[in-house]
Scaffold this motif. Structure first.
Motif, PDB file in Angstrom:
ATOM      1  N   ASP A 103       0.682  -4.712  -4.062  1.00 58.36           N
ATOM      2  CA  ASP A 103      -0.260  -4.016  -4.948  1.00 58.36           C
ATOM      3  C   ASP A 103      -0.284  -2.510  -4.652  1.00 58.36           C
ATOM      4  O   ASP A 103      -0.340  -1.695  -5.572  1.00 58.36           O
ATOM      5  N   LYS A 104      -0.248  -2.160  -3.371  1.00 60.69           N
ATOM      6  CA  LYS A 104      -0.339  -0.730  -3.024  1.00 60.69           C
ATOM      7  C   LYS A 104       0.980  -0.003  -3.308  1.00 60.69           C
ATOM      8  O   LYS A 104       0.983   1.119  -3.815  1.00 60.69           O
ATOM      9  N   ALA A 105       2.104  -0.649  -2.997  1.00 57.86           N
ATOM     10  CA  ALA A 105       3.393  -0.030  -3.339  1.00 57.86           C
ATOM     11  C   ALA A 105       3.533   0.056  -4.853  1.00 57.86           C
ATOM     12  O   ALA A 105       4.057   1.035  -5.396  1.00 57.86           O
ATOM     13  N   GLY A 106       3.035  -0.962  -5.554  1.00 60.57           N
ATOM     14  CA  GLY A 106       3.100  -0.965  -7.022  1.00 60.57           C
ATOM     15  C   GLY A 106       2.243   0.137  -7.611  1.00 60.57           C
ATOM     16  O   GLY A 106       2.681   0.859  -8.518  1.00 60.57           O
ATOM     17  N   ALA A 107       1.028   0.299  -7.079  1.00 63.57           N
ATOM     18  CA  ALA A 107       0.145   1.355  -7.598  1.00 63.57           C
ATOM     19  C   ALA A 107       0.783   2.720  -7.382  1.00 63.57           C
ATOM     20  O   ALA A 107       0.739   3.591  -8.254  1.00 63.57           O
ATOM     21  N   SER A 108       1.377   2.903  -6.215  1.00 64.64           N
ATOM     22  CA  SER A 108       2.019   4.187  -5.928  1.00 64.64           C
ATOM     23  C   SER A 108       3.231   4.398  -6.841  1.00 64.64           C
ATOM     24  O   SER A 108       3.468   5.497  -7.344  1.00 64.64           O
ATOM     25  N   ALA A 109       3.987   3.329  -7.109  1.00 67.94           N
ATOM     26  CA  ALA A 109       5.159   3.466  -7.997  1.00 67.94           C
ATOM     27  C   ALA A 109       4.721   3.796  -9.423  1.00 67.94           C
ATOM     28  O   ALA A 109       5.319   4.648 -10.084  1.00 67.94           O
ATOM     29  N   TYR A 110       3.680   3.128  -9.896  1.00 74.04           N
ATOM     30  CA  TYR A 110       3.186   3.415 -11.246  1.00 74.04           C
ATOM     31  C   TYR A 110       2.769   4.888 -11.331  1.00 74.04           C
ATOM     32  O   TYR A 110       3.023   5.577 -12.314  1.00 74.04           O
ATOM     33  N   ARG A 112       3.828   7.393  -9.429  1.00 72.64           N
ATOM     34  CA  ARG A 112       4.957   8.320  -9.261  1.00 72.64           C
ATOM     35  C   ARG A 112       5.901   8.298 -10.444  1.00 72.64           C
ATOM     36  O   ARG A 112       6.546   9.293 -10.756  1.00 72.64           O
ATOM     37  N   ILE A 113       6.031   7.117 -11.097  1.00 76.80           N
ATOM     38  CA  ILE A 113       7.110   6.959 -12.082  1.00 76.80           C
ATOM     39  C   ILE A 113       6.570   6.946 -13.513  1.00 76.80           C
ATOM     40  O   ILE A 113       7.112   7.618 -14.393  1.00 76.80           O
ATOM     41  N   ILE A 114       5.499   6.179 -13.741  1.00 78.15           N
ATOM     42  CA  ILE A 114       5.058   5.971 -15.118  1.00 78.15           C
ATOM     43  C   ILE A 114       4.124   7.088 -15.580  1.00 78.15           C
ATOM     44  O   ILE A 114       4.214   7.562 -16.710  1.00 78.15           O
ATOM     45  N   ARG A 115       3.237   7.522 -14.713  1.00 81.13           N
ATOM     46  CA  ARG A 115       2.268   8.550 -15.112  1.00 81.13           C
ATOM     47  C   ARG A 115       2.991   9.885 -15.369  1.00 81.13           C
ATOM     48  O   ARG A 115       3.870  10.268 -14.600  1.00 81.13           O
ATOM     49  N   TRP A 121      -1.239  12.298  -8.830  1.00 77.43           N
ATOM     50  CA  TRP A 121      -2.244  12.600  -7.815  1.00 77.43           C
ATOM     51  C   TRP A 121      -1.640  12.306  -6.437  1.00 77.43           C
ATOM     52  O   TRP A 121      -1.689  11.179  -5.958  1.00 77.43           O
ATOM     53  N   PRO A 122      -1.075  13.328  -5.784  1.00 78.32           N
ATOM     54  CA  PRO A 122      -0.341  13.103  -4.532  1.00 78.32           C
ATOM     55  C   PRO A 122      -1.191  12.438  -3.446  1.00 78.32           C
ATOM     56  O   PRO A 122      -0.695  11.600  -2.687  1.00 78.32           O
ATOM     57  N   GLU A 123      -2.477  12.803  -3.358  1.00 82.36           N
ATOM     58  CA  GLU A 123      -3.324  12.214  -2.301  1.00 82.36           C
ATOM     59  C   GLU A 123      -3.497  10.705  -2.523  1.00 82.36           C
ATOM     60  O   GLU A 123      -3.573   9.927  -1.579  1.00 82.36           O
ATOM     61  N   TRP A 124      -3.566  10.305  -3.799  1.00 78.84           N
ATOM     62  CA  TRP A 124      -3.710   8.880  -4.108  1.00 78.84           C
ATOM     63  C   TRP A 124      -2.429   8.123  -3.736  1.00 78.84           C
ATOM     64  O   TRP A 124      -2.464   7.036  -3.168  1.00 78.84           O
ATOM     65  N   ILE A 125      -1.293   8.760  -4.051  1.00 78.48           N
ATOM     66  CA  ILE A 125      -0.009   8.146  -3.699  1.00 78.48           C
ATOM     67  C   ILE A 125       0.078   7.972  -2.184  1.00 78.48           C
ATOM     68  O   ILE A 125       0.447   6.905  -1.677  1.00 78.48           O
ATOM     69  N   TYR A 163      10.832  -6.246  -3.383  1.00 84.88           N
ATOM     70  CA  TYR A 163      10.131  -5.367  -4.327  1.00 84.88           C
ATOM     71  C   TYR A 163      10.002  -3.950  -3.752  1.00 84.88           C
ATOM     72  O   TYR A 163      10.234  -2.958  -4.447  1.00 84.88           O
ATOM     73  N   LEU A 164       9.654  -3.856  -2.469  1.00 84.90           N
ATOM     74  CA  LEU A 164       9.533  -2.528  -1.855  1.00 84.90           C
ATOM     75  C   LEU A 164      10.898  -1.840  -1.759  1.00 84.90           C
ATOM     76  O   LEU A 164      10.993  -0.619  -1.926  1.00 84.90           O
ATOM     77  N   GLN A 165      11.948  -2.638  -1.500  1.00 80.55           N
ATOM     78  CA  GLN A 165      13.291  -2.030  -1.469  1.00 80.55           C
ATOM     79  C   GLN A 165      13.609  -1.383  -2.809  1.00 80.55           C
ATOM     80  O   GLN A 165      14.280  -0.356  -2.876  1.00 80.55           O
ATOM     81  N   MET A 166      13.105  -1.982  -3.893  1.00 76.99           N
ATOM     82  CA  MET A 166      13.403  -1.445  -5.234  1.00 76.99           C
ATOM     83  C   MET A 166      12.492  -0.283  -5.587  1.00 76.99           C
ATOM     84  O   MET A 166      12.909   0.671  -6.235  1.00 76.99           O
ATOM     85  N   THR A 167      11.205  -0.370  -5.202  1.00 77.29           N
ATOM     86  CA  THR A 167      10.236   0.603  -5.703  1.00 77.29           C
ATOM     87  C   THR A 167       9.977   1.763  -4.753  1.00 77.29           C
ATOM     88  O   THR A 167       9.651   2.861  -5.197  1.00 77.29           O
TER      89      THR A 167
END
Ligand SMILES: N[C@@H](CCC(=O)N[C@@H](CS)C(=O)NCC(=O)O)C(=O)O
Length: 207
Positions: A103-110, A112-115, A121-125, A163-167
């Motif tokens: 969930d946390k790697a996914g939130a960070s990927a969304y 970094r990539i989708i937004r 928001w670097p601090e959130w990432i 999943y983490l290897q990919m994201t």
């Protein structure tokens, strides 16, 4: 039955691997949560994957509910989670650490990539990645004997690692977590994992 969702989702993949390990046949519906959003919401009102459409038409949503149904269907001897007591609590803790990392790697990927770049928001990432790292360190400190039975903590953790290897491969530099590397190697060599191996994750790109 029909499994809805692509294998680049670790939640879909852990259901697919569990179905295969337990000997269930299924058809695979590879609609995309992004590209087929409206159609996907007809299957799951939340528009998320995985869903499992049973032979009588009932639709199970969320991997937790699907895996719970699978364990109930095969019975306590073959279930992928222990029934009760300390063994169940430990297994649920390991699964929670792995799904937390997803969930946390996914939130960070969304983020970094989708937004769109201007709104990131670097601090959130950084916070999300720190949370994922906390989960990884806790999982790596656990014992993962390679002759242990393949249960849900193993399956979910191996799916999380791919999943983490990919994201966000930076979360898993080679050599940092040797126990997790062995866990992943053991699982990915199995036919159930090879048949569901996601070559890459495809996200819509923010401008
Ligand atoms: N708790 C859910 C999480 C499922 C989940 O996060 N699925 C992601 C793919 S990995 C998804 O559908 N994302 C699209 C979205 O939330 O809009 C489960 O265990 O099934």
């Amino acid at each position: 039955m029909i499994l809805v969702g692509q294998y680049d989702s670790p939640y879909v993949r852990r259901v697919a691997v569990s179905l295969r390990l337990l000997g269930f046949a299924y058809r695979h519906d590879t609609r995309s949560v992004f590209g087929d959003f409206d159609s996907m919401r007809q299957t799951n009102p939340v528009g998320r994957i995985p869903s499992l459409v049973l032979d009588d038409g009932e639709v199970l949503i969320d991997s937790v509910a699907i895996l719970d149904w699978l364990d109930e269907t095969v019975g306590p001897e073959r279930a992928l989670l222990p029934q009760s007591g300390p063994a169940r609590r430990r297994a649920l803790r390991l699964v929670a650490l792995s799904t937390g990392a997803i969930d946390k790697a996914g939130a960070s990927a969304y983020e970094r990539i989708i937004r769109p770049a201007a709104r990131r928001w670097p601090e959130w990432i950084a916070r999300c990645r720190q949370q994922a790292e906390g989960a990884l360190a806790a999982l790596a400190a656990e014992s993962w004997p390679t002759d242990a039975a393949l249960d849900q903590p193993w399956i979910t953790t191996a799916c999380m690692i791919r999943y983490l290897q990919m994201t966000d491969p930076g979360l898993l530099p080679r050599g940092r977590y040797p126990t997790l590397e062995s866990l992943s190697e053991r699982c990915e060599a199995l036919p159930e994992f090879q048949a569901t191996y996601p070559p890459d994750v495809v996200y819509p790109q923010g401008e």
